[in-house]
Scaffold this active site. Sequence first.
Site, mmCIF file in Angstrom:
data_model
loop_
_atom_site.group_PDB
_atom_site.id
_atom_site.type_symbol
_atom_site.label_atom_id
_atom_site.label_comp_id
_atom_site.label_asym_id
_atom_site.label_seq_id
_atom_site.Cartn_x
_atom_site.Cartn_y
_atom_site.Cartn_z
ATOM 1 N N HIS A 196 36.933 40.537 30.057
ATOM 2 C CA HIS A 196 36.969 39.601 31.182
ATOM 3 C C HIS A 196 37.683 38.313 30.777
ATOM 4 O O HIS A 196 38.256 37.608 31.610
ATOM 5 C CB HIS A 196 35.553 39.280 31.668
ATOM 6 C CG HIS A 196 35.505 38.770 33.076
ATOM 7 N ND1 HIS A 196 35.258 39.581 34.157
ATOM 8 C CD2 HIS A 196 35.710 37.530 33.584
ATOM 9 C CE1 HIS A 196 35.299 38.854 35.270
ATOM 10 N NE2 HIS A 196 35.567 37.604 34.947
ATOM 11 N N TYR A 207 41.169 37.188 54.552
ATOM 12 C CA TYR A 207 41.596 37.988 53.411
ATOM 13 C C TYR A 207 42.642 39.013 53.848
ATOM 14 O O TYR A 207 42.461 39.728 54.817
ATOM 15 C CB TYR A 207 40.408 38.705 52.773
ATOM 16 C CG TYR A 207 40.789 39.311 51.449
ATOM 17 C CD1 TYR A 207 40.611 38.598 50.275
ATOM 18 C CD2 TYR A 207 41.373 40.573 51.370
ATOM 19 C CE1 TYR A 207 40.987 39.121 49.056
ATOM 20 C CE2 TYR A 207 41.759 41.108 50.161
ATOM 21 C CZ TYR A 207 41.557 40.375 49.003
ATOM 22 O OH TYR A 207 41.940 40.898 47.801
ATOM 23 N N LYS A 267 34.442 43.726 43.967
ATOM 24 C CA LYS A 267 33.295 42.823 43.979
ATOM 25 C C LYS A 267 33.102 42.179 45.346
ATOM 26 O O LYS A 267 31.976 42.055 45.821
ATOM 27 C CB LYS A 267 33.481 41.742 42.913
ATOM 28 C CG LYS A 267 32.330 40.746 42.828
ATOM 29 C CD LYS A 267 32.582 39.732 41.735
ATOM 30 C CE LYS A 267 31.437 38.729 41.651
ATOM 31 N NZ LYS A 267 31.666 37.717 40.591
ATOM 32 N N ARG A 315 39.050 43.336 36.878
ATOM 33 C CA ARG A 315 37.693 43.323 36.337
ATOM 34 C C ARG A 315 37.470 44.638 35.589
ATOM 35 O O ARG A 315 38.035 45.672 35.952
ATOM 36 C CB ARG A 315 36.662 43.159 37.450
ATOM 37 C CG ARG A 315 36.753 41.811 38.169
ATOM 38 C CD ARG A 315 35.700 41.693 39.262
ATOM 39 N NE ARG A 315 35.759 40.380 39.905
ATOM 40 C CZ ARG A 315 36.513 40.086 40.951
ATOM 41 N NH1 ARG A 315 37.284 41.033 41.491
ATOM 42 N NH2 ARG A 315 36.506 38.880 41.478
ATOM 43 N N HIS A 375 39.917 36.710 43.709
ATOM 44 C CA HIS A 375 38.815 35.781 43.862
ATOM 45 C C HIS A 375 38.520 35.598 45.342
ATOM 46 O O HIS A 375 39.414 35.691 46.186
ATOM 47 C CB HIS A 375 39.153 34.431 43.236
ATOM 48 C CG HIS A 375 39.028 34.445 41.747
ATOM 49 N ND1 HIS A 375 39.588 33.479 40.945
ATOM 50 C CD2 HIS A 375 38.401 35.316 40.904
ATOM 51 C CE1 HIS A 375 39.314 33.747 39.681
ATOM 52 N NE2 HIS A 375 38.603 34.857 39.628
ATOM 53 N N ARG A 399 41.267 37.821 31.931
ATOM 54 C CA ARG A 399 41.498 37.218 33.245
ATOM 55 C C ARG A 399 41.598 35.698 33.121
ATOM 56 O O ARG A 399 42.432 35.049 33.762
ATOM 57 C CB ARG A 399 40.376 37.614 34.209
ATOM 58 C CG ARG A 399 40.414 39.070 34.606
ATOM 59 C CD ARG A 399 39.114 39.541 35.286
ATOM 60 N NE ARG A 399 38.762 38.784 36.466
ATOM 61 C CZ ARG A 399 39.250 38.985 37.694
ATOM 62 N NH1 ARG A 399 40.180 39.932 37.881
ATOM 63 N NH2 ARG A 399 38.842 38.275 38.714
#
Length: 414
Positions: A334, A370, A273, A242, A360, A337
């Site tokens: 962006h 995660y 993010k 990002r 993501h 991506r």
Amino acid sequence: MPLTEPQVRTAKPDERAYKLYDSGGLFLLVTPSGGKIWRFRFKRDGKEKLLSLGTYPIVGLSAARKKRNAAIEKLQDGVDPAEERRQLKLARMQARKHTFKSVALEWHAMREDEWTPDYARQVLSRLEADVFPALGDKAVAEIKPAQMLEVLKAVEARGVLETNRRLKQYCSAIFRYGIASQYCEHDPAAPLKGALKSPGRPKHHSTIPRSEVGAFLLKLDAYDGDIETRIAINLALLMAPRTTELRAAQWTEFEQFHDAERALWRIPEARMKMGEQHLVPLSRQARTLLSVLRERTGRSKFLFPSGTREGVMSNNTMLFGLYRMGYHGRLTTHGFRRLFSTEANEQGWNEDWVERQLAHDERDRVRAAYNAAQYLPQRRELMQWWADRLDAWKAEEIAKRGLTSDGDDGSQRR
């Protein structure tokens, strides 16, 4: 003998308070100041108790008797009407203490560790600007859907539909937290579906087709702006981060710089993010660019230092660089991506590897918690494939134009 309406109406105050008795424990207390108060006397567990039923003439004789009868029915059901009223009063007091703002701040504090600092500030600032002024001091248990709708309609009128959608989500989450914490019983934002304008389908970030990537890379090589901007755009294409992650990158985040099998960019959770640490394996081409950049900015804390308030390259520097190259409205950083994701998926790379590389959010929490290092060997292979593919597109464009590898058509060479 039961009271009559004329007796109640004509009762005059005296120097001392006195009582006029009706029946079944109901009586009227007449005060020296002229007040007339209905009360019900009853016994509970051997103790005499009193229950106030309102004041005359707001509550007439007939209404007072109905209230007494309702209290008697509660007693017959084993309920103490005076204690029930005390508990309701206590609950109302507690509800007033749990205002929307206090509950929202509790919810925000609970969730804050899951968010990046910037996102946490954004959520709170939106609530402070658009919701707290109207609902902040109201008891969370007493807010009605109509009040919630009025607040959101005011935001909708400004035309910021996506912001309004998120604001409704925040409010609904706050009310659900309130329900779980027994501060309220309902979510007044829930019934508003269909009452607010939809922000519509999300717009994809602009990108270019694969057939134009080679030409883009040649234009990037010829970029006549700041070298740091050119390198930033190139790294954004090679590593697919990002924009905010790249422009604030620090040299201390890069590890094993000269080891092809272990070179990493370790982005801390505070700058991600989703609030989770992210690992970016470095391709050979990315490491070459970073070596060039280190010669220029290596003495700084940041890869892209600047005199801005944040101390790093502004959010629009790379975008304006693309404008300068002639890609206004056609390409964003962006969008790199999106280009990477499309190509990797179309070429058969494992979707989980691609999604993890893009950092993501993992929506299926049951499938996988995660893990920053998940699929790292496979992602290292993926990112080297991507860098080599970009080189191949550039080489194809050079061959198509009859140029040399440095962009010269060779006419001056012997």
